[in-house]
Design a protein around this motif. Structure first.
Motif, PDB file in Angstrom:
ATOM      1  N   TYR A 117     -31.521  16.003 121.637  1.00 48.40           N
ATOM      2  CA  TYR A 117     -31.063  15.162 120.527  1.00 48.40           C
ATOM      3  C   TYR A 117     -30.895  13.704 120.934  1.00 48.40           C
ATOM      4  O   TYR A 117     -30.204  12.934 120.276  1.00 48.40           O
ATOM      5  CB  TYR A 117     -29.760  15.738 119.956  1.00 48.40           C
ATOM      6  CG  TYR A 117     -29.996  17.115 119.379  1.00 48.40           C
ATOM      7  CD1 TYR A 117     -30.642  17.264 118.168  1.00 48.40           C
ATOM      8  CD2 TYR A 117     -29.647  18.257 120.087  1.00 48.40           C
ATOM      9  CE1 TYR A 117     -30.910  18.527 117.653  1.00 48.40           C
ATOM     10  CE2 TYR A 117     -29.910  19.522 119.587  1.00 48.40           C
ATOM     11  CZ  TYR A 117     -30.556  19.639 118.363  1.00 48.40           C
ATOM     12  OH  TYR A 117     -30.831  20.899 117.867  1.00 48.40           O
ATOM     13  N   ILE A 119     -29.579  12.423 123.768  1.00 51.15           N
ATOM     14  CA  ILE A 119     -28.439  12.079 124.618  1.00 51.15           C
ATOM     15  C   ILE A 119     -28.829  12.412 126.050  1.00 51.15           C
ATOM     16  O   ILE A 119     -28.829  13.570 126.452  1.00 51.15           O
ATOM     17  CB  ILE A 119     -27.184  12.866 124.202  1.00 51.15           C
ATOM     18  CG1 ILE A 119     -26.871  12.599 122.730  1.00 51.15           C
ATOM     19  CG2 ILE A 119     -26.003  12.508 125.087  1.00 51.15           C
ATOM     20  CD1 ILE A 119     -25.944  13.595 122.113  1.00 51.15           C
ATOM     21  N   ASN A 141     -24.283  13.345 113.475  1.00 52.53           N
ATOM     22  CA  ASN A 141     -23.146  12.530 113.921  1.00 52.53           C
ATOM     23  C   ASN A 141     -23.508  11.621 115.098  1.00 52.53           C
ATOM     24  O   ASN A 141     -22.690  11.391 115.985  1.00 52.53           O
ATOM     25  CB  ASN A 141     -21.955  13.415 114.272  1.00 52.53           C
ATOM     26  CG  ASN A 141     -22.200  14.307 115.479  1.00 52.53           C
ATOM     27  OD1 ASN A 141     -23.301  14.807 115.690  1.00 52.53           O
ATOM     28  ND2 ASN A 141     -21.173  14.531 116.283  1.00 52.53           N
ATOM     29  N   LYS A 142     -24.691  11.068 115.072  1.00 49.53           N
ATOM     30  CA  LYS A 142     -25.166  10.201 116.147  1.00 49.53           C
ATOM     31  C   LYS A 142     -24.159   9.081 116.429  1.00 49.53           C
ATOM     32  O   LYS A 142     -23.668   8.422 115.522  1.00 49.53           O
ATOM     33  CB  LYS A 142     -26.523   9.610 115.774  1.00 49.53           C
ATOM     34  CG  LYS A 142     -27.183   8.855 116.898  1.00 49.53           C
ATOM     35  CD  LYS A 142     -28.603   8.462 116.500  1.00 49.53           C
ATOM     36  CE  LYS A 142     -29.313   7.722 117.571  1.00 49.53           C
ATOM     37  NZ  LYS A 142     -29.639   8.496 118.748  1.00 49.53           N
ATOM     38  N   GLY A 143     -23.847   8.913 117.706  1.00 49.30           N
ATOM     39  CA  GLY A 143     -22.902   7.884 118.121  1.00 49.30           C
ATOM     40  C   GLY A 143     -21.454   8.354 118.136  1.00 49.30           C
ATOM     41  O   GLY A 143     -20.563   7.619 118.559  1.00 49.30           O
ATOM     42  N   HIS A 144     -21.213   9.575 117.656  1.00 52.66           N
ATOM     43  CA  HIS A 144     -19.846  10.106 117.585  1.00 52.66           C
ATOM     44  C   HIS A 144     -19.716  11.436 118.318  1.00 52.66           C
ATOM     45  O   HIS A 144     -18.748  12.167 118.102  1.00 52.66           O
ATOM     46  CB  HIS A 144     -19.431  10.293 116.122  1.00 52.66           C
ATOM     47  CG  HIS A 144     -19.488   9.031 115.332  1.00 52.66           C
ATOM     48  ND1 HIS A 144     -18.458   8.109 115.312  1.00 52.66           N
ATOM     49  CD2 HIS A 144     -20.467   8.517 114.552  1.00 52.66           C
ATOM     50  CE1 HIS A 144     -18.805   7.093 114.540  1.00 52.66           C
ATOM     51  NE2 HIS A 144     -20.013   7.319 114.067  1.00 52.66           N
ATOM     52  N   GLU A 145     -20.648  11.735 119.184  1.00 49.82           N
ATOM     53  CA  GLU A 145     -20.698  13.047 119.839  1.00 49.82           C
ATOM     54  C   GLU A 145     -19.476  13.335 120.709  1.00 49.82           C
ATOM     55  O   GLU A 145     -19.057  14.480 120.815  1.00 49.82           O
ATOM     56  CB  GLU A 145     -21.963  13.178 120.700  1.00 49.82           C
ATOM     57  CG  GLU A 145     -23.243  12.935 119.951  1.00 49.82           C
ATOM     58  CD  GLU A 145     -23.676  11.468 119.926  1.00 49.82           C
ATOM     59  OE1 GLU A 145     -24.710  11.179 119.306  1.00 49.82           O
ATOM     60  OE2 GLU A 145     -22.987  10.608 120.519  1.00 49.82           O
ATOM     61  N   THR A 146     -18.928  12.343 121.335  1.00 49.63           N
ATOM     62  CA  THR A 146     -17.795  12.573 122.239  1.00 49.63           C
ATOM     63  C   THR A 146     -16.459  12.102 121.647  1.00 49.63           C
ATOM     64  O   THR A 146     -15.484  11.921 122.368  1.00 49.63           O
ATOM     65  CB  THR A 146     -18.034  11.908 123.610  1.00 49.63           C
ATOM     66  OG1 THR A 146     -18.237  10.507 123.423  1.00 49.63           O
ATOM     67  CG2 THR A 146     -19.220  12.531 124.322  1.00 49.63           C
ATOM     68  N   ALA A 147     -16.405  11.961 120.343  1.00 49.17           N
ATOM     69  CA  ALA A 147     -15.184  11.497 119.681  1.00 49.17           C
ATOM     70  C   ALA A 147     -14.003  12.443 119.893  1.00 49.17           C
ATOM     71  O   ALA A 147     -12.856  12.012 119.833  1.00 49.17           O
ATOM     72  CB  ALA A 147     -15.426  11.311 118.189  1.00 49.17           C
ATOM     73  N   TRP A 166     -18.565  15.307 108.380  1.00 47.24           N
ATOM     74  CA  TRP A 166     -20.014  15.466 108.502  1.00 47.24           C
ATOM     75  C   TRP A 166     -20.613  16.405 107.469  1.00 47.24           C
ATOM     76  O   TRP A 166     -21.820  16.547 107.388  1.00 47.24           O
ATOM     77  CB  TRP A 166     -20.362  15.933 109.912  1.00 47.24           C
ATOM     78  CG  TRP A 166     -19.672  15.071 110.903  1.00 47.24           C
ATOM     79  CD1 TRP A 166     -18.615  15.395 111.699  1.00 47.24           C
ATOM     80  CD2 TRP A 166     -19.948  13.681 111.173  1.00 47.24           C
ATOM     81  NE1 TRP A 166     -18.213  14.299 112.440  1.00 47.24           N
ATOM     82  CE2 TRP A 166     -19.017  13.234 112.135  1.00 47.24           C
ATOM     83  CE3 TRP A 166     -20.892  12.774 110.690  1.00 47.24           C
ATOM     84  CZ2 TRP A 166     -18.990  11.933 112.625  1.00 47.24           C
ATOM     85  CZ3 TRP A 166     -20.872  11.477 111.158  1.00 47.24           C
ATOM     86  CH2 TRP A 166     -19.939  11.070 112.120  1.00 47.24           C
TER      87      TRP A 166
END
Length: 167
Positions: A117, A119, A141-147, A166
């Motif tokens: 994906y 990353i 949720n691109k850019g928020h994977e480790t939120a 989401w």
């Protein structure tokens, strides 16, 4: 007729639909989760096969795929799993997501899953949560994977709200 066309277009585009509200979670803190916390990551499992099977189930059931990357050593990962198991949230998650957990060891296993994906390299933290549209195999949720990698700083309701974001 001109006014009807834009309305039809809005109805046909899911991203423009009204967001789905998260359920109310009665637990105010993680202290209220069942103990011991779950150990959701099966060490040595075939992650590629597990993700492929979950993706197929999600596509068939018209749900999103939630890939939870983490390790049983990680408190934040176990808090997420324990929160998802809460009766207030569990049914809602099952209605909207097909969940699959993937053991990443100490960031040295199953890196091909996030790489698929886009990353690459070491994950910035765990749990790393990938929300995937199984029809297109695209990361939602691109850019928020480790939120949620600092889940302990949130509340069970905040985790539920993040998951609802989401849908």
């Amino acid at each position: 007729m001109k006014r009807l066309i834009p309305l039809l277009l809005l109805a046909a585009v899911p991203a423009l639909a009204a967001p789905v509200a998260a359920p109310h979670v009665a637990a105010r803190s993680f202290e209220q989760l069942a103990k011991p916390l779950p150990l959701p990551y099966a060490e040595g499992a075939d992650a590629d096969a597990a993700v492929a099977a979950a993706k197929a189930r999600a596509r068939q059931a018209h749900k999103l795929l939630l890939i939870d990357l983490g390790g049983n050593w990680c408190l934040d990962c176990r808090l997420l799993a324990g929160t998802i198991e809460l009766p207030d949230l569990n049914g809602w998650v099952k209605r909207h997501y097909e969940v699959v957990t993937v053991d990443v060891g100490r960031f040295d296993k199953n890196g091909q899953i996030p790489a698929h994906y886009g990353i690459t390299g070491r994950l910035a933290g765990v749990p790393a949560v990938l929300v995937v549209d199984p029809r297109t195999d695209r990361l939602v949720n691109k850019g928020h994977e480790t939120a949620l990698s600092d889940a302990r700083s949130l509340t069970p309701q905040a985790l539920a709200d993040w998951l609802a974001r989401w849908v």
